[in-house]
Design a protein around this motif. Structure first.
Motif, mmCIF file in Angstrom:
data_model
loop_
_atom_site.group_PDB
_atom_site.id
_atom_site.type_symbol
_atom_site.label_atom_id
_atom_site.label_comp_id
_atom_site.label_asym_id
_atom_site.label_seq_id
_atom_site.Cartn_x
_atom_site.Cartn_y
_atom_site.Cartn_z
ATOM 1 N N SER A 59 50.206 -16.999 -4.422
ATOM 2 C CA SER A 59 49.835 -18.227 -4.716
ATOM 3 C C SER A 59 48.626 -18.726 -4.968
ATOM 4 N N SER A 60 48.422 -20.056 -5.507
ATOM 5 C CA SER A 60 47.524 -20.986 -5.925
ATOM 6 C C SER A 60 46.623 -20.298 -6.960
ATOM 7 N N VAL A 61 47.200 -19.760 -7.978
ATOM 8 C CA VAL A 61 46.711 -19.131 -9.258
ATOM 9 C C VAL A 61 47.201 -19.907 -10.457
ATOM 10 N N VAL A 62 46.231 -20.091 -11.306
ATOM 11 C CA VAL A 62 46.555 -20.641 -12.645
ATOM 12 C C VAL A 62 46.361 -19.747 -13.671
ATOM 13 N N VAL A 63 47.240 -19.534 -14.666
ATOM 14 C CA VAL A 63 46.991 -18.592 -15.831
ATOM 15 C C VAL A 63 47.114 -19.742 -16.904
ATOM 16 N N GLU B 138 42.927 -21.452 -7.123
ATOM 17 C CA GLU B 138 42.772 -22.933 -6.968
ATOM 18 C C GLU B 138 42.502 -22.898 -5.101
ATOM 19 N N VAL B 139 42.171 -21.958 -4.700
ATOM 20 C CA VAL B 139 41.344 -22.197 -3.427
ATOM 21 C C VAL B 139 39.771 -21.883 -3.297
ATOM 22 N N SER B 140 39.182 -22.057 -2.170
ATOM 23 C CA SER B 140 37.669 -22.097 -2.292
ATOM 24 C C SER B 140 37.185 -20.603 -1.930
ATOM 25 N N TYR B 141 37.898 -20.101 -1.276
ATOM 26 C CA TYR B 141 37.652 -18.527 -0.676
ATOM 27 C C TYR B 141 38.043 -17.152 -1.669
ATOM 28 N N ALA B 142 37.177 -16.429 -1.344
ATOM 29 C CA ALA B 142 37.433 -15.078 -2.376
ATOM 30 C C ALA B 142 38.885 -14.340 -2.096
ATOM 31 N N ARG B 143 39.366 -13.983 -3.045
ATOM 32 C CA ARG B 143 40.594 -13.133 -2.364
ATOM 33 C C ARG B 143 40.757 -11.986 -3.435
ATOM 34 N N ALA C 171 37.018 -20.933 -6.859
ATOM 35 C CA ALA C 171 37.647 -21.726 -7.979
ATOM 36 C C ALA C 171 36.967 -21.383 -9.350
ATOM 37 N N ARG C 172 36.396 -20.095 -9.288
ATOM 38 C CA ARG C 172 35.628 -19.687 -10.564
ATOM 39 C C ARG C 172 36.695 -19.157 -11.537
#
Length: 119
Positions: A32-36, A58-63, A94-95
């Motif tokens: 979830s929370s990924v934009v391609v 789309e999240v503020s933390y690293a995954r 969000a980079r």
């Protein structure tokens, strides 16, 4: 009436879940929370297909995540190749991210990109 209430409650709950947004049929995102939002295809002089794709979390933390590009010949048969191996990377807040994948020579005409968010 009771069934309708349960169904509407479930649908409202699903609508609030974070989802991934992908604008291209060649790309599948698992997680979830990924934009391609970028996909460019080019062909090198020798007929090899090269794919450039990117997006952002789309999240503020690293995954942790991984991607691979599956290659197919002109008849849509899969090509067994080492260039289709999974590649790990970090979705850094969000980079944006961007990758380039080069096909297995001129026989790789079609492709499918899989991106999986791990944890």
């Amino acid at each position: 009436m009771f069934r309708r209430t349960i169904l509407l409650t479930l649908l409202a709950g699903l609508a609030g879940c974070a989802t991934s947004r992908v604008s291209f049929p060649e790309v599948s995102v698992y997680g979830s929370s990924v934009v391609v939002d970028q996909l460019r295809r080019s062909t090198l002089e020798d007929g090899t297909v090269q794919v450039n794709f990117g997006g952002r979390s789309e999240v503020s933390y690293a995954r942790s995540a991984r991607y691979r590009v599956l290659w197919y010949d002109d008849r849509a048969f899969p090509i067994d190749t080492t260039v289709s191996a999974w590649n790990r990377f970090t979705l850094d807040g969000a980079r944006p991210f961007e990758f380039v994948a080069t096909g297995p020579g001129a026989r790789g005409k079609q492709f499918k990109i899989e991106l999986e968010v791990l944890r």
